[in-house]
Design an enzyme around this catalytic site. Structure first.
Site, PDB file in Angstrom:
ATOM      1  N   GLY A   1     -55.033 105.577  70.530  1.00 20.17           N
ATOM      2  CA  GLY A   1     -53.908 104.764  71.181  1.00 20.17           C
ATOM      3  C   GLY A   1     -53.355 103.795  70.503  1.00 20.17           C
TER       4      GLY A   1
ATOM      5  N   THR B   1     -49.304 103.861  69.530  1.00 25.51           N
ATOM      6  CA  THR B   1     -47.746 103.879  69.844  1.00 25.51           C
ATOM      7  C   THR B   1     -47.866 103.363  71.234  1.00 25.51           C
ATOM      8  OG1 THR B   1     -47.512 105.602  68.156  1.00 25.51           O
ATOM      9  CG2 THR B   1     -45.517 105.039  69.826  1.00 25.51           C
TER      10      THR B   1
ATOM     11  N   GLU C   1     -55.295 110.285  57.430  1.00 20.08           N
ATOM     12  CA  GLU C   1     -54.412 111.193  58.572  1.00 20.08           C
ATOM     13  C   GLU C   1     -53.375 112.002  57.773  1.00 20.08           C
ATOM     14  OE1 GLU C   1     -52.437 109.797  62.794  1.00 20.08           O
ATOM     15  OE2 GLU C   1     -52.053 108.463  60.706  1.00 20.08           O
TER      16      GLU C   1
END
Length: 401
Positions: free
Chosen positions: A133, A135, A259
């Site tokens: 969580g 954006t 990522e």
């Protein structure tokens, strides 16, 4: 222009098909999940529960967890290979890849108590850490201006944070037990730098749902099971804060190189799938008494996609090797993500064009994969932000935002 970071002479970049046993195993698993499986999920906007469970049972979602916590203790390159092969087989790791890159925040910055509490359960498949969580609807990529607020409450029964705010594009929240949540613990007007005052909380959504946490699915072009998350006076134990209060932005950034490398590896797999699919069809499809693969208008886009694949893959391998060696790799990870996702998009375009009208037919799977790779130009980081990073931090141009 700033020179690239110095690289040690003994840094090695593997060539060829590394981790052959893992690759072969992933290919076998993916054979049980052909195009029909994914098309059915797509039609229902459903979660690939059976696919995720198969990867979990085989231990592939815990490869980055150290052995002392029940994982395989393998490097990031092994995770890259797993995701590359999943996508090269025509499957999608979007339902479970977050567990690999969110893991780094807990591994590198979590307390020993937190690691002992969560990692063995995640490694065993009894807990899923799939939701991230960050954006928010009003701030988008400007993460330092996020509005979700967490206030610390001292309590004899146990200190806790009270969290209020909203997140968007939080994929897999409905199918995850835990969520890594970035919140502001010190108001933005009370910090010296805008990157300060942010903290990371590990939210147990099994306890939180219905008690201040509401999750609503978002219907989207790609079946990533993405959601909006609404947070209203949610209590999160202070013991679930990762690392120090106020340093969360650095912790999140620390995991973003991984990522980007993971996203790039998926794009490499997608590129392989599109090139193979286009080549097979071009050899088989006969129009005007000749296979369409004889036409340079068909050959050249596929051949160009292959050259882009080779170049992008080398950049992914370089970035992964730097990451494994503990060397600065932000520039390389960002460029790897940009090159690989653009290679995937060009291969997708070539494949769709090669198939002509049949490329739009769901049964060929081309349009589904075409949609999946398009999102990579936007997430997990947009191409424009990567170019802005290169312009400022590599070339020394003025900051644009």
């Amino acid at each position: 222009m700033n020179a690239s970071k110095a690289i040690t002479a003994d840094l090695s970049v593997p060539l060829g098909e590394d981790y052959p046993e893992i690759r072969a195993s992933i290919r076998r698993i993916c054979q049980d999940f052909p195009g029909e499986y994914w098309r059915d999920l797509d039609a229902r906007s459903a979660y690939p529960e059976a696919f995720v469970q198969a990867l979990t049972d085989a231990g592939y979602l815990s490869v980055l967890i150290p052995e002392e916590y029940g994982g395989a203790g393998l490097p990031l390159r092994a995770a890259s290979v797993i995701l590359e092969e999943i996508h090269a087989a025509g499957c999608s790791a979007g339902a479970c890849h977050a567990q690999m890159y969110t893991m780094g925040t807990l591994l590198r910055h979590g307390s020993e108590e937190q690691k002992q509490r969560f990692l063995p359960e995640i490694a065993a498949g009894r807990l899923r850490l799939q939701a991230f969580g960050i954006t928010e609807p009003t701030t988008g990529s400007d993460t330092t201006q996020l509005k979700t607020r967490a206030e610390l409450v001292r309590d004899p029964a146990g200190d806790h944070y009270v969290v209020n705010g909203q997140k968007v594009w939080t994929s897999r929240a409905l199918y995850s037990d835990l969520m890594m949540l970035l919140v502001r613990t010190t108001p933005a007007d009370q910090v010296a730098k805008k990157t300060e005052g942010l903290s990371v909380l590990l939210v147990d959504m099994r306890e939180a749902r219905g008690k201040g946490l509401e999750i609503r699915p978002i219907k989207a072009m790609v079946n990533h099971n993405t959601t909006e998350v609404f947070i209203d006076n949610l209590k999160v134990p202070a013991a679930n804060r990762i690392g120090e209060e106020g340093r969360g932005f650095r912790y999140i950034l620390d995991g973003m190189n991984a990522e980007r490398i993971i996203a790039a590896s998926e794009a490499i797999g997608d590129t392989r799938w599109f090139i193979r699919k286009a080549t097979e069809y071009a050899n088989q499809r006969v129009v005007f008494d000749r296979p369409i693969g004889k036409n340079q208008g068909i050959q050249f886009p596929i051949a160009r996609a292959y050259t882009q694949l080779v170049a992008a893959e080398m950049m992914v391998r370089k970035a992964t090797s730097l990451f494994a060696a503990g060397q600065p790799c932000g520039e390389d990870a960002n460029i790897a993500k940009l090159l690989s996702t653009e290679a995937a998009w060009q291969a997708a375009e070539a494949c769709l064009q090669t198939h002509g009208g049949f490329g739009f037919a769901a049964e060929y799977d081309v349009e589904r994969k075409w949609r999946e790779v398009r999102v990579m130009q936007v997430a997990p980081i947009s191409t424009n932000l990567i170019l802005a990073h290169v312009a400022e931090h590599v070339l020394g141009l003025p900051r644009s935002y």
